[in-house]
Scaffold this motif. Structure first.
Motif, PDB file in Angstrom:
ATOM      1  N   ASP A  17       0.775  -1.093   0.031  1.00 53.52           N
ATOM      2  CA  ASP A  17      -0.048  -0.121   0.019  1.00 53.52           C
ATOM      3  C   ASP A  17       0.861   1.230  -0.012  1.00 53.52           C
ATOM      4  O   ASP A  17       0.604   2.175  -0.781  1.00 53.52           O
ATOM      5  CB  ASP A  17      -0.926  -0.065   1.275  1.00 53.52           C
ATOM      6  CG  ASP A  17      -1.899   1.281   1.174  1.00 53.52           C
ATOM      7  OD1 ASP A  17      -2.525   1.160   0.130  1.00 53.52           O
ATOM      8  OD2 ASP A  17      -1.681   1.901   2.218  1.00 53.52           O
ATOM      9  N   HIS A  18       1.933   1.359   0.789  1.00 51.91           N
ATOM     10  CA  HIS A  18       2.859   2.550   0.862  1.00 51.91           C
ATOM     11  C   HIS A  18       3.328   2.749  -0.543  1.00 51.91           C
ATOM     12  O   HIS A  18       3.488   3.658  -0.947  1.00 51.91           O
ATOM     13  CB  HIS A  18       3.931   2.244   1.824  1.00 51.91           C
ATOM     14  CG  HIS A  18       5.010   2.985   1.924  1.00 51.91           C
ATOM     15  ND1 HIS A  18       4.896   4.419   2.201  1.00 51.91           N
ATOM     16  CD2 HIS A  18       6.308   3.008   1.153  1.00 51.91           C
ATOM     17  CE1 HIS A  18       6.321   5.029   2.043  1.00 51.91           C
ATOM     18  NE2 HIS A  18       7.004   4.102   1.528  1.00 51.91           N
ATOM     19  N   PHE A  19       3.751   1.734  -1.227  1.00 52.01           N
ATOM     20  CA  PHE A  19       4.557   1.926  -2.513  1.00 52.01           C
ATOM     21  C   PHE A  19       3.517   2.139  -3.510  1.00 52.01           C
ATOM     22  O   PHE A  19       3.895   3.133  -4.343  1.00 52.01           O
ATOM     23  CB  PHE A  19       5.230   0.376  -2.880  1.00 52.01           C
ATOM     24  CG  PHE A  19       6.458   0.051  -2.097  1.00 52.01           C
ATOM     25  CD1 PHE A  19       7.186   1.087  -1.726  1.00 52.01           C
ATOM     26  CD2 PHE A  19       6.867  -1.549  -1.941  1.00 52.01           C
ATOM     27  CE1 PHE A  19       8.491   0.611  -0.893  1.00 52.01           C
ATOM     28  CE2 PHE A  19       7.704  -1.633  -1.084  1.00 52.01           C
ATOM     29  CZ  PHE A  19       8.435  -0.837  -0.604  1.00 52.01           C
ATOM     30  N   ARG A  32      13.567  -1.036  -2.738  1.00 48.68           N
ATOM     31  CA  ARG A  32      13.015  -0.201  -1.908  1.00 48.68           C
ATOM     32  C   ARG A  32      12.776  -0.773  -0.502  1.00 48.68           C
ATOM     33  O   ARG A  32      12.579  -0.022   0.484  1.00 48.68           O
ATOM     34  CB  ARG A  32      11.558   0.260  -2.712  1.00 48.68           C
ATOM     35  CG  ARG A  32      11.917   1.262  -3.651  1.00 48.68           C
ATOM     36  CD  ARG A  32      10.932   2.007  -4.171  1.00 48.68           C
ATOM     37  NE  ARG A  32      10.022   2.784  -3.146  1.00 48.68           N
ATOM     38  CZ  ARG A  32       8.835   3.187  -3.413  1.00 48.68           C
ATOM     39  NH1 ARG A  32       8.235   2.905  -4.477  1.00 48.68           N
ATOM     40  NH2 ARG A  32       8.188   4.129  -2.331  1.00 48.68           N
ATOM     41  N   MET A  33      12.451  -2.211  -0.545  1.00 50.06           N
ATOM     42  CA  MET A  33      12.143  -2.981   0.526  1.00 50.06           C
ATOM     43  C   MET A  33      12.903  -4.266   0.407  1.00 50.06           C
ATOM     44  O   MET A  33      13.043  -4.945  -0.347  1.00 50.06           O
ATOM     45  CB  MET A  33      10.769  -3.482   0.628  1.00 50.06           C
ATOM     46  CG  MET A  33      10.277  -4.187   1.669  1.00 50.06           C
ATOM     47  SD  MET A  33       8.486  -4.706   1.700  1.00 50.06           S
ATOM     48  CE  MET A  33       8.271  -5.253   3.196  1.00 50.06           C
ATOM     49  N   LEU A  34      13.837  -4.474   1.837  1.00 47.41           N
ATOM     50  CA  LEU A  34      14.584  -5.483   1.872  1.00 47.41           C
ATOM     51  C   LEU A  34      14.098  -6.459   3.045  1.00 47.41           C
ATOM     52  O   LEU A  34      13.610  -5.949   4.271  1.00 47.41           O
ATOM     53  CB  LEU A  34      16.083  -5.081   2.620  1.00 47.41           C
ATOM     54  CG  LEU A  34      16.785  -6.371   2.724  1.00 47.41           C
ATOM     55  CD1 LEU A  34      17.095  -7.428   1.705  1.00 47.41           C
ATOM     56  CD2 LEU A  34      18.182  -5.800   3.387  1.00 47.41           C
ATOM     57  N   ASP A  82      11.487  -3.398  -6.435  1.00 49.49           N
ATOM     58  CA  ASP A  82      10.816  -2.739  -5.317  1.00 49.49           C
ATOM     59  C   ASP A  82      10.870  -3.365  -4.054  1.00 49.49           C
ATOM     60  O   ASP A  82      11.535  -2.933  -3.004  1.00 49.49           O
ATOM     61  CB  ASP A  82       9.436  -2.688  -5.682  1.00 49.49           C
ATOM     62  CG  ASP A  82       9.006  -1.910  -6.871  1.00 49.49           C
ATOM     63  OD1 ASP A  82       9.367  -0.333  -6.458  1.00 49.49           O
ATOM     64  OD2 ASP A  82       8.679  -2.001  -7.944  1.00 49.49           O
ATOM     65  N   VAL A  83      10.706  -4.994  -4.295  1.00 54.11           N
ATOM     66  CA  VAL A  83      10.995  -5.702  -3.002  1.00 54.11           C
ATOM     67  C   VAL A  83      11.980  -6.761  -3.249  1.00 54.11           C
ATOM     68  O   VAL A  83      11.823  -7.673  -4.342  1.00 54.11           O
ATOM     69  CB  VAL A  83       9.394  -6.381  -3.047  1.00 54.11           C
ATOM     70  CG1 VAL A  83       9.647  -7.441  -1.534  1.00 54.11           C
ATOM     71  CG2 VAL A  83       8.567  -5.395  -2.615  1.00 54.11           C
ATOM     72  N   LEU A  84      12.981  -6.866  -2.406  1.00 59.60           N
ATOM     73  CA  LEU A  84      14.046  -8.135  -2.327  1.00 59.60           C
ATOM     74  C   LEU A  84      13.645  -8.867  -1.098  1.00 59.60           C
ATOM     75  O   LEU A  84      13.992  -8.293  -0.149  1.00 59.60           O
ATOM     76  CB  LEU A  84      15.196  -7.444  -2.469  1.00 59.60           C
ATOM     77  CG  LEU A  84      16.314  -8.383  -2.432  1.00 59.60           C
ATOM     78  CD1 LEU A  84      16.270  -9.392  -3.849  1.00 59.60           C
ATOM     79  CD2 LEU A  84      17.738  -7.871  -2.463  1.00 59.60           C
ATOM     80  N   SER A 103      21.500   1.203  -0.329  1.00 58.32           N
ATOM     81  CA  SER A 103      21.253   2.544  -0.227  1.00 58.32           C
ATOM     82  C   SER A 103      19.628   2.986  -0.458  1.00 58.32           C
ATOM     83  O   SER A 103      19.375   3.890   0.194  1.00 58.32           O
ATOM     84  CB  SER A 103      22.114   3.298  -1.276  1.00 58.32           C
ATOM     85  OG  SER A 103      21.817   2.852  -2.739  1.00 58.32           O
ATOM     86  N   GLY A 104      19.186   2.106  -1.144  1.00 58.19           N
ATOM     87  CA  GLY A 104      17.684   2.700  -1.469  1.00 58.19           C
ATOM     88  C   GLY A 104      16.559   1.892  -0.574  1.00 58.19           C
ATOM     89  O   GLY A 104      15.417   2.090  -0.825  1.00 58.19           O
ATOM     90  N   VAL A 105      16.911   1.270   0.293  1.00 58.29           N
ATOM     91  CA  VAL A 105      16.130   0.647   1.252  1.00 58.29           C
ATOM     92  C   VAL A 105      15.166   1.630   2.194  1.00 58.29           C
ATOM     93  O   VAL A 105      15.743   2.583   2.743  1.00 58.29           O
ATOM     94  CB  VAL A 105      16.791  -0.507   2.171  1.00 58.29           C
ATOM     95  CG1 VAL A 105      15.821  -0.952   3.282  1.00 58.29           C
ATOM     96  CG2 VAL A 105      17.202  -1.571   1.509  1.00 58.29           C
ATOM     97  N   GLU A 106      14.053   1.604   1.926  1.00 57.61           N
ATOM     98  CA  GLU A 106      13.026   2.575   2.803  1.00 57.61           C
ATOM     99  C   GLU A 106      12.551   1.614   4.056  1.00 57.61           C
ATOM    100  O   GLU A 106      12.165   2.139   4.955  1.00 57.61           O
ATOM    101  CB  GLU A 106      11.937   2.905   1.849  1.00 57.61           C
ATOM    102  CG  GLU A 106      12.273   3.641   0.694  1.00 57.61           C
ATOM    103  CD  GLU A 106      11.369   4.032  -0.195  1.00 57.61           C
ATOM    104  OE1 GLU A 106       9.941   4.324   0.262  1.00 57.61           O
ATOM    105  OE2 GLU A 106      11.435   4.040  -1.348  1.00 57.61           O
TER     106      GLU A 106
END
Length: 173
Positions: A17-19, A32-34, A82-84, A103-106
């Motif tokens: 939902d956030h993405f 963006r997400m780990l 987006d998601v790893l 570096s991109g992880v939110e």
């Protein structure tokens, strides 16, 4: 919460939902997400859940773990995802080869923390956490909450909120 209680949905649905509400270009060679998982089987299962839950969203999901050719995974991650969902060992292999960056992880999710401890992943976890951006959402999930797991959580989490769906240390039926 015990296995089978919906922990994956608890972090996947709000993150998707956030993405959706905050579209953003995925950084190259990053995510963006780990989501860290202790086993390849669980990593594949989590990634499948993300694909199912987000099937109508234009989000990319990748899974990386050992035991498969690393070059294919490097190519898969070049454009960023987006998601790893990853196991700690293979993630560190990719970082050490400069094929991936955090570096991109939110959003950072540590799933099955008790299994991670049991399997000896504490040193790799600490190394990974040091590489994450300072500003991020941390989510920490565990089927049990022994003292060692609570201590680990206090190292990774700031101002945490604890949610339990079963009494502490209950045994599976």
């Amino acid at each position: 919460a015990q296995t089978g209680t919906g922990k994956t949905a608890a972090f996947a649905l709000p993150s998707l939902d956030h993405f959706h509400r905050n579209p953003k270009a995925v950084p190259r060679h990053s995510c963006r997400m780990l989501v860290l998982s202790p086993t390849r089987e669980l990593a594949a299962q989590i990634a499948d859940s993300f694909r199912t839950y987000g099937r109508f969203l234009k989000l990319s999901v990748a899974t990386i773990f050992g035991g498969v050719p690393i070059n294919r995974q490097i190519r898969q991650l070049q454009e960023g995802v987006d998601v790893l969902v990853a196991t700690p060992g293979r993630l560190l292999d990719l970082i050490d080869q400069r094929a991936f960056t955090l570096s991109g992880v939110e959003i950072f999710v540590l799933d099955e923390a008790d299994q991670m401890m049991d399997m000896g992943f504490i040193a790799p976890l600490k190394r990974i956490v040091k590489m994450l951006p300072k500003q991020r959402q941390n989510l920490f999930f565990s089927a049990t909450m022994p003292r060692e797991i609570a201590d680990l959580g206090s190292q990774f989490l700031h101002d945490p909120v604890q949610v339990s769906v079963a009494p502490q240390s209950t045994t599976a039926e």
